[in-house]
Design a protein around this motif. Structure first.
Motif, short mmCIF file in Angstrom:
data_model
loop_
_atom_site.label_atom_id
_atom_site.label_comp_id
_atom_site.label_asym_id
_atom_site.label_seq_id
_atom_site.Cartn_x
_atom_site.Cartn_y
_atom_site.Cartn_z
N TYR A 1 -2.24 -23.76 -31.94
CA TYR A 1 -2.48 -23.32 -30.57
C TYR A 1 -2.79 -21.83 -30.52
CZ TYR A 1 -1.55 -22.06 -25.74
OH TYR A 1 -1.64 -21.56 -24.48
N ILE A 2 -2.01 -21.03 -31.26
CA ILE A 2 -2.23 -19.59 -31.28
C ILE A 2 -3.61 -19.27 -31.86
CG2 ILE A 2 -1.49 -17.44 -32.41
CD1 ILE A 2 1.35 -18.27 -31.99
N HIS A 3 -3.97 -19.98 -32.94
CA HIS A 3 -5.30 -19.77 -33.52
C HIS A 3 -6.39 -20.20 -32.54
CE1 HIS A 3 -4.06 -18.33 -37.35
NE2 HIS A 3 -3.39 -19.43 -37.68
N ASP A 4 -6.16 -21.29 -31.81
CA ASP A 4 -7.16 -21.79 -30.86
C ASP A 4 -7.46 -20.78 -29.77
OD1 ASP A 4 -7.43 -24.12 -32.27
OD2 ASP A 4 -6.11 -25.31 -30.96
N ILE A 5 -6.42 -20.03 -29.31
CA ILE A 5 -6.67 -19.07 -28.24
C ILE A 5 -7.07 -17.70 -28.80
CG2 ILE A 5 -5.15 -20.23 -26.62
CD1 ILE A 5 -3.03 -18.17 -27.14
N GLY A 6 -7.17 -17.62 -30.12
CA GLY A 6 -7.73 -16.42 -30.74
C GLY A 6 -6.75 -15.32 -31.06
N ILE A 7 -5.49 -15.65 -31.32
CA ILE A 7 -4.49 -14.63 -31.68
C ILE A 7 -4.01 -14.87 -33.10
CG2 ILE A 7 -2.22 -13.64 -31.14
CD1 ILE A 7 -2.59 -14.46 -28.27
N ASN A 8 -4.08 -13.84 -33.91
CA ASN A 8 -3.56 -13.91 -35.27
C ASN A 8 -2.03 -13.77 -35.21
OD1 ASN A 8 -2.70 -13.28 -37.92
ND2 ASN A 8 -4.72 -12.45 -38.42
N PRO A 9 -1.26 -14.64 -35.87
CA PRO A 9 0.21 -14.52 -35.85
C PRO A 9 0.71 -13.14 -36.26
CG PRO A 9 -0.44 -16.59 -36.86
CD PRO A 9 -1.71 -15.81 -36.65
N ALA A 10 -0.05 -12.43 -37.10
CA ALA A 10 0.37 -11.09 -37.53
C ALA A 10 0.39 -10.11 -36.37
CB ALA A 10 -0.58 -10.59 -38.62
N ARG A 11 -0.25 -10.46 -35.25
CA ARG A 11 -0.25 -9.59 -34.07
C ARG A 11 0.90 -9.93 -33.12
NH1 ARG A 11 -5.52 -9.85 -30.92
NH2 ARG A 11 -4.55 -8.06 -29.87
N VAL A 12 1.67 -10.95 -33.40
CA VAL A 12 2.76 -11.38 -32.51
C VAL A 12 4.10 -10.94 -33.08
CG1 VAL A 12 3.91 -13.34 -31.44
CG2 VAL A 12 1.42 -13.34 -31.69
N ILE A 13 4.87 -10.23 -32.27
CA ILE A 13 6.21 -9.80 -32.64
C ILE A 13 7.21 -10.58 -31.81
CG2 ILE A 13 7.82 -7.85 -32.71
CD1 ILE A 13 5.34 -6.03 -32.97
N ILE A 14 8.05 -11.36 -32.47
CA ILE A 14 9.08 -12.13 -31.77
C ILE A 14 10.21 -11.17 -31.42
CG2 ILE A 14 10.74 -14.01 -31.95
CD1 ILE A 14 8.82 -15.32 -33.95
N GLU A 15 10.38 -10.91 -30.13
CA GLU A 15 11.39 -9.96 -29.65
C GLU A 15 12.63 -10.73 -29.21
OE1 GLU A 15 11.83 -6.78 -25.99
OE2 GLU A 15 9.93 -6.85 -27.07
N LEU A 16 13.67 -10.67 -30.03
CA LEU A 16 14.90 -11.42 -29.74
C LEU A 16 15.71 -10.71 -28.67
CD1 LEU A 16 15.98 -12.42 -33.36
CD2 LEU A 16 14.93 -13.87 -31.62
N LYS B 1 -0.56 -5.22 -30.78
CA LYS B 1 0.38 -6.33 -30.97
C LYS B 1 0.94 -6.81 -29.63
CE LYS B 1 1.75 -4.60 -35.56
NZ LYS B 1 1.35 -5.78 -36.35
N LEU B 2 1.49 -8.02 -29.66
CA LEU B 2 2.14 -8.60 -28.48
C LEU B 2 3.62 -8.79 -28.79
CD1 LEU B 2 2.23 -9.99 -25.70
CD2 LEU B 2 1.61 -12.13 -26.86
N PHE B 3 4.48 -8.13 -28.01
CA PHE B 3 5.92 -8.33 -28.12
C PHE B 3 6.29 -9.49 -27.21
CE2 PHE B 3 5.42 -4.26 -29.96
CZ PHE B 3 6.57 -3.95 -30.68
#
Length: 624
Positions: free
Chosen positions: A142-157, A119-121
Motif C-alpha cells: 500500500y505504501i509503495h502504491d501511494i508512492g512513499i518509500n518506507p525509509a521516509r516513514v518514521i514510526i513515532e511511538l 520524512k513523515l513522522f
C-alpha cells in the motif's frame, strides 16, 4: 506481496456496509449522549471524515526541513474535531486501534498527495503496534502504491498507557526496521516509561516533551535536563527533536544547546498544506549561530548540590558503648565526627570534642563509659537529601543553629544514610561559587563578565562567525564620582547598560560588562552601525538627568584634580570604538580585545559622544 505489519491500516472499504446493524445493537445499550458519540465515531470511521495536518520538523544547524509530523483533525462541526476528544471517545468505546489505523492511512495518503519533501513522522501507540488479533493489510504494498518509500516513514511511538511487554515491543521494532522504517520516541520525560523505551529500543530520534522546552530560556533546571538528554543522545547516535518551541527565546536556547531538530508554533503551525521552507525570521535566527548561553543570576548556587562535599567517615550504631567510641577517636586523630546509623537510617552525630569534654569531667567515664553512645550523641542533627542545593543548606543551618556548621550535616538518599558534609567544606564551596558567579556576571549590571566575554569571542572565531566588536567607554567619569558621589556613578553605569540593551538585538548581539565604566558589544546585527548611533543619541539624552540645572546649562562642572587645582570637566560622554573580526588576522579573544581597545582610544580623541570604526582592511579609517 509485502509482509504483514502489526498495527498498520486494515481495509476499511467494508466498514460502512456493516455499520447499521452493529451500531443499532450497541446504541440500544448506551445512554443517549454516549449513543450519539458512538454514532459520530462510526460515521467518522465509515465515511473517513478525518483530515491531516502537517507540522514541519527542522534541522537546527541548517534551518532545512527534515520532515513533517502527521497530525489529525475530526470534522470541524463536531465535538470530535480535537484529536484529544477524538481519541478519548475512541478509548471509551474500545475503538482506539480502529481510529488509529484510519488516522495513519489518511495521513499517509495526504502526505503522498501533497508530495511533501523529507520524512513523515507517523504517530503509533505501542498498544497498536503490538496488535495481533486484527486483519493485517498488505501495508508495504500500500505504501509503495501511494508512492512513499518506507525509509521516509518514521514510526513515532506515543504512550497513552504503560508499556509492559518490552520484549515483544523490541521484536516489533526490529520487524519494522528490517523493512526500512525508522523509530522515534515521543514526549521524552513525560510518558510512563519513555527513558526505558529509549534504552530498550535505541530509536533514531527522541522527542523531548514540550514541558521541558517552554520557558527553557529562563529555567536552569529545564536547561540542564535538555543538556543531559543531548549528551546521552550524542553518545548513543540518536537525534533529539525539541517539540513545543513557541517563542524566539526558546528557539535560540535550543539552538545554542546544539539540539539537532526543532518543532513548534514559532517555527510553523500544523497546516493542511504546510510550507516547504522556514520563514525568513526563523532562518535569520538559525543562521546567526550564536553560542552564548545565558547564565541566570544565582544559577551556580542553585545547581550545585550538597552531594558535592559528601564524605564517608566510619559509622556506628546507637548500641555501641561510649568507651568503644572513644577508642575510635583515639586510634584516628583526624576523625572529628562519627555518624550514628541504625539499619541505614541516620539517628545522630557524635563529635570528638563533645565526647572528650564529657569524659574529662570527674566520674563521667565510670558512669557512662559502658553505656550506649546515644547518651552522648546529638539526636537532632541537620539531615538533608543529596539533591539539596548548597545555598538551601546554608539557609537551613542559619535558621536552625549555626553550631551545626561545626557538628556537620548528614546527607541522605531518599531517607537512607549516604554520607556526611562538614561546615568548612560547605562554606568553602559557597565562597568559590560566589567568586565564580562574579566572574560570569557583573554584580552591578548583571551583564556577562570577562570569562563569558572571552569564551564567546573565542567560540565565534572557532565557528568562523563574522562580527563587530564595539568597545564602549565613558569619558570624564572619574571626576564625576568625586563631585556627585560613587552611588550616583553606579546609577550612570546601570543607565548605560540599559541604553546598550535598548539599542541591541539581544537575540543576535552579545553585551558584556568588562568592569567599571567599560562595556563591550559583539554585534552580529547587519545594521550594527545604525545601532551605534542610536546608543550615542540615547546616552546623550539620558545623561542630562544626572546633573544639576547649573551644570547642564554650562555644559560641565568644576572639580579639583590630583594636584588640588580647580579644573572644568565637560559632561560625561560615551566613546565607541569598533573593529570588524577578520578570520585571517584574529585567532583569539586577546587579539580582538587589543584591536577593540585601539579603536576605543581613537574614539576618545574625538570630543563628545563619538564613534570610531576601524576600516583599515576595507577603506581608510573614518570617524562618525
Amino acid at each position: 506481496m509485502g509482509a504483514a505489519l502489526p498495527g498498520f491500516p486494515e481495509d476499511f472499504t467494508s466498514y460502512e456496509a456493516a455499520l447499521p446493524s452493529s451500531a443499532a445493537v450497541v446504541s440500544a445499550l448506551l445512554p443517549e449522549d454516549d449513543s450519539k458519540t458512538l454514532a459520530q465515531l462510526h460515521k467518522i470511521i465509515g465515511h473517513r471524515l478525518l483530515t491531516a495536518r502537517f507540522q514541519p520538523i527542522i534541522q537546527m544547524h541548517t534551518g532545512e526541513i527534515l520532515g513533517y509530523e502527521g497530525l489529525i483533525r475530526g470534522p470541524s462541526d463536531s465535538p470530535l474535531h480535537s484529536p484529544v476528544n477524538l481519541f478519548k471517545a475512541a478509548s471509551e468505546h474500545n475503538l482506539t486501534v480502529t481510529v488509529e489505523h484510519l488516522c495513519r492511512r489518511i495521513v499517509l495518503e495526504q502526505f503522498a498527495a501533497l508530495e511533501l519533501p523529507g520524512k513523515l513522522f507517523l504517530n503509533v501507540s505501542p498498544e497498536s503496534l503490538l496488535q495481533r488479533d486484527v486483519k493485517h493489510g498488505e501495508t508495504l504494498d500500500y505504501i509503495h502504491d501511494i508512492g512513499i518509500n518506507p525509509a521516509r516513514v518514521i514510526i513515532e511511538l506515543t504512550e497513552y498507557q504503560p508499556t509492559h511487554d518490552y520484549a515483544l515491543l523490541c521484536e516489533a521494532v526490529v520487524h519494522y526496521r528490517r523493512m526500512g522504517f525508522e523509530i522515534a520516541i515521543d514526549d521524552l520525560g513525560e510518558g510512563f516509561s519513555s527513558l526505558r523505551l529509549w534504552s530498550e529500543l535505541k530509536p533514531e530520534y527522541v522527542k523531548i516533551d514540550m514541558h521541558f522546552i517552554q520557558g527553557i530560556d529562563n529555567d536552569p533546571v529545564k536547561m540542564q535536563f535538555v543538556r543531559s538528554i543531548q549528551g546521552i543522545a550524542e553518545k548513543s547516535g540518536t537525534k533529539v527533536v525539541a517539540e513545543g518551541i513557541e517563542t524566539q527565546a526558546e528557539l535560540i536556547a535550543i539552538r545554542d544547546l546544539g539540539v539537532a531538530c526543532g518543532q513548534g508554533y514559532h517555527i510553523a503551525k500544523p497546516h493542511p498544506n504546510p510550507a516547504r521552507a522556514v520563514s525568513a525570521e526563523v532562518a535569520k535566527i538559525l543562521s546567526a549561530n550564536s553560542i552564548y548561553q545565558r547564565r541566570p543570576a544565582g544559577s551556580f548556587e542553585q545547581l550545585a548540590t550538597i552531594e558535592k562535599i559528601l564524605k564517608t567517615p566510619p559509622t556506628i550504631n546507637s548500641s555501641m558503648l561510649n568507651n568503644q567510641v572513644d577508642d575510635l577517636f583515639l586510634r584516628d586523630p583526624r576523625l572529628q565526627i562519627i555518624p550514628v546509623v541504625d539499619d541505614g537510617i541516620p539517628v545522630g552525630l557524635i563529635h570528638r570534642y563533645h565526647m572528650i569534654d564529657r569524659f574529662a569531667r570527674p566520674y563521667q567515664r565510670e558512669l557512662y563509659g559502658r553505656k550506649p553512645c546515644k547518651v552522648f550523641m546529638d539526636p537532632y542533627p541537620i539531615i538533608v537529601d543529596k539533591n539539596t542545593s548548597m545555598q538551601d543548606v546554608s539557609h537551613i543551618i542559619v535558621e536552625a543553629n549555626p553550631d551545626h556548621l561545626i557538628n556537620g550535616i548528614i546527607i541522605t538518599d531518599q531517607g537512607r544514610y549516604l554520607g556526611l558534609g562538614t561546615g568548612p567544606d560547605l562554606m568553602r564551596e559557597i565562597t568559590q561559587m560566589q567568586i565564580n558567579a562574579a566572574r560570569y556576571a557583573n554584580p552591578l549590571t548583571q551583564l556577562p563578565g570577562n570569562v563569558p566575554i572571552n569564551e564567546h569571542i573565542d567560540q565565534l572565531l572557532q565557528k568562523r562567525q563574522t562580527f563587530c566588536a564595539c568597545y564602549c567607554d565613558l569619558d570624564h567619569f572619574k571626576p564625576f564620582n568625586d563631585v556627585y558621589g560613587y552611588r550616583r556613578g553606579d546609577d550612570i553605569i546601570q543607565m548605560t547598560s540599559e541604553v546598550l540593551k535598548k539599542h541591541c538585538d539581544t537575540q543576535l548581539d552579545f553585551i558584556g560588562h568588562i568592569g567599571g565604566d567599560d562595556f563591550i558589544i559583539l554585534f552580529q546585527s547587519a545594521d550594527w552601525e545604525a545601532r551605534c548611533h542610536g546608543i550615542l543619541n540615547g546616552f546623550a539624552n539620558a545623561i542630562q538627568e544626572f546633573y544639576s540645572n547649573e551644570d547642564r546649562e554650562r555644559g560641565g562642572y568644576i572639580s579639583e584634580d590630583r594636584q588640588g587645582k580647580k579644573v572644568f570637566y565637560p559632561l560625561i560622554s560615551l566613546s565607541l570604538g569598533v573593529v570588524r573580526s577578520r578570520l585571517s588576522q584574529h585567532y583569539s579573544h586577546h587579539q580582538i580585545s587589543i584591536a577593540a581597545s585601539e579603536a576605543k582610544k581613537q574614539a576618545k580623541k574625538i570630543h563628545g559622544n563619538s564613534l570610531f570604526v576601524d576600516r583599515r582592511m576595507d577603506d581608510e579609517p573614518r570617524v562618525a
